[in-house]
Write a protein that holds these residues in place. Structure first.
Motif, PDB file in Angstrom:
ATOM      1  N   THR A  84     -13.862 -11.291  -2.586  1.00 58.45           N
ATOM      2  CA  THR A  84     -13.429  -9.886  -2.539  1.00 58.45           C
ATOM      3  C   THR A  84     -13.958  -9.163  -3.778  1.00 58.45           C
ATOM      4  OG1 THR A  84     -11.399 -10.457  -1.344  1.00 58.45           O
ATOM      5  CG2 THR A  84     -11.459  -8.311  -2.430  1.00 58.45           C
ATOM      6  N   VAL A  85     -14.634  -8.047  -3.565  1.00 55.35           N
ATOM      7  CA  VAL A  85     -15.157  -7.231  -4.670  1.00 55.35           C
ATOM      8  C   VAL A  85     -14.892  -5.766  -4.333  1.00 55.35           C
ATOM      9  CG1 VAL A  85     -16.948  -8.904  -5.323  1.00 55.35           C
ATOM     10  CG2 VAL A  85     -17.463  -7.124  -3.639  1.00 55.35           C
ATOM     11  N   PHE A  86     -15.146  -4.897  -5.299  1.00 53.69           N
ATOM     12  CA  PHE A  86     -14.976  -3.469  -5.051  1.00 53.69           C
ATOM     13  C   PHE A  86     -16.188  -2.920  -4.290  1.00 53.69           C
ATOM     14  CE2 PHE A  86     -12.102  -3.457  -8.898  1.00 53.69           C
ATOM     15  CZ  PHE A  86     -10.953  -3.110  -8.190  1.00 53.69           C
ATOM     16  N   LEU A 142      -8.488 -17.237 -10.968  1.00 56.28           N
ATOM     17  CA  LEU A 142      -8.101 -16.137 -10.088  1.00 56.28           C
ATOM     18  C   LEU A 142      -8.095 -14.873 -10.947  1.00 56.28           C
ATOM     19  CD1 LEU A 142      -5.131 -17.766  -8.116  1.00 56.28           C
ATOM     20  CD2 LEU A 142      -7.561 -17.722  -7.527  1.00 56.28           C
ATOM     21  N   ARG A 143      -8.854 -13.875 -10.523  1.00 52.43           N
ATOM     22  CA  ARG A 143      -9.033 -12.685 -11.355  1.00 52.43           C
ATOM     23  C   ARG A 143      -8.419 -11.463 -10.674  1.00 52.43           C
ATOM     24  NH1 ARG A 143     -14.647 -12.263 -14.085  1.00 52.43           N
ATOM     25  NH2 ARG A 143     -13.551 -13.903 -15.244  1.00 52.43           N
ATOM     26  N   CYS A 144      -7.497 -10.836 -11.382  1.00 56.82           N
ATOM     27  CA  CYS A 144      -6.880  -9.602 -10.898  1.00 56.82           C
ATOM     28  C   CYS A 144      -7.626  -8.428 -11.523  1.00 56.82           C
ATOM     29  CB  CYS A 144      -5.400  -9.589 -11.284  1.00 56.82           C
ATOM     30  SG  CYS A 144      -4.449  -8.281 -10.489  1.00 56.82           S
ATOM     31  N   ARG A 145      -8.257  -7.605 -10.676  1.00 52.03           N
ATOM     32  CA  ARG A 145      -9.071  -6.488 -11.173  1.00 52.03           C
ATOM     33  C   ARG A 145      -8.491  -5.162 -10.686  1.00 52.03           C
ATOM     34  NH1 ARG A 145     -15.082  -6.828  -9.714  1.00 52.03           N
ATOM     35  NH2 ARG A 145     -15.094  -4.959 -11.021  1.00 52.03           N
ATOM     36  N   ALA A 146      -8.470  -4.214 -11.601  1.00 52.72           N
ATOM     37  CA  ALA A 146      -7.882  -2.917 -11.264  1.00 52.72           C
ATOM     38  C   ALA A 146      -8.816  -1.793 -11.682  1.00 52.72           C
ATOM     39  CB  ALA A 146      -6.534  -2.748 -11.960  1.00 52.72           C
ATOM     40  N   LYS A 147      -8.733  -0.675 -10.986  1.00 56.53           N
ATOM     41  CA  LYS A 147      -9.449   0.523 -11.405  1.00 56.53           C
ATOM     42  C   LYS A 147      -8.708   1.159 -12.580  1.00 56.53           C
ATOM     43  CE  LYS A 147     -11.599   1.306  -6.908  1.00 56.53           C
ATOM     44  NZ  LYS A 147     -11.786   2.224  -5.756  1.00 56.53           N
ATOM     45  N   LEU A 200      -7.352  -8.999  -5.940  1.00 54.49           N
ATOM     46  CA  LEU A 200      -7.296 -10.342  -6.520  1.00 54.49           C
ATOM     47  C   LEU A 200      -8.520 -11.098  -6.029  1.00 54.49           C
ATOM     48  CD1 LEU A 200      -5.796 -12.496  -8.184  1.00 54.49           C
ATOM     49  CD2 LEU A 200      -4.625 -13.165  -6.062  1.00 54.49           C
ATOM     50  N   GLN A 201      -9.295 -11.650  -6.964  1.00 49.74           N
ATOM     51  CA  GLN A 201     -10.535 -12.343  -6.631  1.00 49.74           C
ATOM     52  C   GLN A 201     -10.357 -13.854  -6.762  1.00 49.74           C
ATOM     53  OE1 GLN A 201     -13.078 -10.191  -9.491  1.00 49.74           O
ATOM     54  NE2 GLN A 201     -14.131  -9.304  -7.721  1.00 49.74           N
ATOM     55  N   ALA A 202     -10.983 -14.589  -5.815  1.00 50.98           N
ATOM     56  CA  ALA A 202     -10.902 -16.051  -5.806  1.00 50.98           C
ATOM     57  C   ALA A 202     -12.221 -16.605  -5.293  1.00 50.98           C
ATOM     58  CB  ALA A 202      -9.750 -16.519  -4.923  1.00 50.98           C
ATOM     59  N   ASN A 253       3.668   5.358 -12.309  1.00 52.18           N
ATOM     60  CA  ASN A 253       4.577   4.222 -12.477  1.00 52.18           C
ATOM     61  C   ASN A 253       5.081   3.662 -11.151  1.00 52.18           C
ATOM     62  OD1 ASN A 253       5.540   2.482 -14.464  1.00 52.18           O
ATOM     63  ND2 ASN A 253       7.593   3.387 -14.394  1.00 52.18           N
ATOM     64  N   PHE A 254       4.321   3.894 -10.085  1.00 47.50           N
ATOM     65  CA  PHE A 254       4.637   3.294  -8.803  1.00 47.50           C
ATOM     66  C   PHE A 254       3.949   1.933  -8.707  1.00 47.50           C
ATOM     67  CE2 PHE A 254       5.457   7.749  -7.566  1.00 47.50           C
ATOM     68  CZ  PHE A 254       6.714   7.595  -6.997  1.00 47.50           C
ATOM     69  N   PRO A 255       4.646   0.948  -8.132  1.00 48.98           N
ATOM     70  CA  PRO A 255       4.038  -0.394  -8.020  1.00 48.98           C
ATOM     71  C   PRO A 255       2.885  -0.407  -7.019  1.00 48.98           C
ATOM     72  CG  PRO A 255       6.149  -0.336  -6.875  1.00 48.98           C
ATOM     73  CD  PRO A 255       6.015   0.981  -7.598  1.00 48.98           C
ATOM     74  N   VAL A 256       1.884  -1.196  -7.369  1.00 50.77           N
ATOM     75  CA  VAL A 256       0.702  -1.376  -6.511  1.00 50.77           C
ATOM     76  C   VAL A 256       0.495  -2.881  -6.336  1.00 50.77           C
ATOM     77  CG1 VAL A 256      -1.767  -0.958  -6.230  1.00 50.77           C
ATOM     78  CG2 VAL A 256      -0.336   0.744  -7.385  1.00 50.77           C
ATOM     79  N   SER A 257       0.171  -3.300  -5.124  1.00 48.63           N
ATOM     80  CA  SER A 257      -0.031  -4.722  -4.840  1.00 48.63           C
ATOM     81  C   SER A 257      -1.452  -4.973  -4.340  1.00 48.63           C
ATOM     82  CB  SER A 257       0.980  -5.200  -3.787  1.00 48.63           C
ATOM     83  OG  SER A 257       0.865  -6.587  -3.575  1.00 48.63           O
ATOM     84  N   SER A 258      -1.992  -6.131  -4.687  1.00 46.96           N
ATOM     85  CA  SER A 258      -3.359  -6.487  -4.289  1.00 46.96           C
ATOM     86  C   SER A 258      -3.388  -7.146  -2.914  1.00 46.96           C
ATOM     87  CB  SER A 258      -3.956  -7.459  -5.313  1.00 46.96           C
ATOM     88  OG  SER A 258      -3.382  -8.763  -5.145  1.00 46.96           O
ATOM     89  N   ASN A 259      -4.563  -7.504  -2.500  1.00 47.99           N
ATOM     90  CA  ASN A 259      -4.759  -8.344  -1.311  1.00 47.99           C
ATOM     91  C   ASN A 259      -4.172  -9.741  -1.549  1.00 47.99           C
ATOM     92  OD1 ASN A 259      -7.084  -8.336  -3.250  1.00 47.99           O
ATOM     93  ND2 ASN A 259      -7.673 -10.139  -2.061  1.00 47.99           N
TER      94      ASN A 259
END
Length: 333
Positions: free
Chosen positions: A33-35, A121-126, A107-109, A172-178
């Protein structure tokens, strides 16, 4: 003059002819998974490995498979879908699913994880997202305040599960990954080619070869490949997989001293190989047998010669005694 036949006979013991082994896809960078806007380079590996040969690629997207071909074994992609490849001399690979995500947090794997692997496992955010937590099966694993990576230093079956990470946006709203599902697999063990039996004559070297691996072979495929032979024989000599093709019967003529046999053991994502020089196995054994025969014959001949000389000496002595008794020398002469 004896003409050696140019022929190699290959047959799996109680086995059958079957397909070649699968091609394998690897990724660079290694994430599935990538951007959106990023690129991933796919590499297709088969056996034998031909990096500069044409490679077939297949992309499955929305139920439609789109084929293409590249002059080498790599392909750069920027679109989501399931990708397969087919290297020269190999069957198509298992599919690899790539996602080019428009989400603000991913989330990258890696494609696959084996027992004993070091895994990241890499969590990437904008830019607008602040990282917070990574979870396994909805249980907190770690807080990501200082690093976006979660490391598994020695993967095992206990690491199987569903992973995701979370963060907060500027409001400040929660955001969840794949969600990433990790299934730790056993690596393919290193094979070894053994000679189970041999029969060597002036015209043929008949061998029974076995490809042996430690542990269970239930989920493994085995393929036999030949090298150093006419191309048509090499193609006919590709065997496996079948439950009994771990053992292979080979008949080799003296004109094929440079022939070799390779055992390829693989599963869906990994493979290991072992190669044996058949000429060395056949004619090294023959030389040993001849040398052993000579070393046994020479002492036997020497022993027989010594016994013969002793027997002649004894017979000579008995003859002299017999002559003296039958014709005694006259006194006074």
């Amino acid at each position: 003059m004896l003409l050696w036949p140019l022929m190699l006979v290959l047959a799996p013991v109680s086995g059958q002819l079957a397909r070649t082994h699968k091609s394998i896809i690897s990724l660079q960078p290694p994430w599935t998974t990538v951007f959106q806007g990023e690129r991933v380079t796919l590499t297709c590996k088969g056996f034998p490995f031909y990096p500069q040969q044409k490679t077939k690629w297949f992309r499955l997207y929305l139920g439609k498979e789109i084929p293409r071909e590249t002059p080498a074994n790599t392909l750069e992609v920027r679109e989501s879908g399931e990708y397969r490849c087919q290297a020269r001399g190999s069957s198509p690979s298992s599919p690899v699913r790539l996602v080019f995500s428009s989400a603000s947090l991913i989330l990258q794997a890696p494609v696959s994880v084996f027992e004993g692997d070091f895994v990241v496992l890499r969590c990437r955010a904008k830019a607008e997202i602040t990282l917070n937590t990574i979870y396994k099966d909805d249980n907190v694993l770690a807080f990501l305040n200082k690093s976006s990576d979660f490391r598994i230093y020695h993967a095992s079956l206990k690491n199987n599960g569903a992973y995701h990470c979370t963060g907060f946006n500027r409001s400040n709203f929660p955001v969840s990954s794949n969600i990433v599902k990790i299934q730790v697999q056993e690596p393919v063990p290193l094979p070894q080619i053994l000679t189970e039996s041999s029969s060597i004559s002036a015209a043929w070297c008949n061998l029974t070869m076995k490809c042996r691996v430690l542990g269970t072979t239930e989920d493994l495929d085995v393929i036999w490949e030949t090298q150093g032979l006419p191309r048509e024989l090499e193609q006919r000599g590709t065997l496996g997989p079948s439950p009994n093709s771990w053992t292979l019967a080979v008949s080799l003529s003296p004109s094929q001293r440079n022939a070799s046999l390779t055992c390829v053991v693989s599963n869906n994502v990994d493979q290991k190989t072992a190669t044996k020089d058949l000429g060395e196995v056949c004619w090294a054994q023959k030389s040993v047998q001849q040398g052993t025969g000579t070393s046994l014959v020479l002492p036997l001949l020497c022993t027989m010669l010594v016994k013969g000389l002793l027997l002649l000496g004894l017979l000579g002595k008995l003859g002299v005694e017999f002559t003296r008794k039958k014709f005694p020398a006259e006194e006074g002469k």
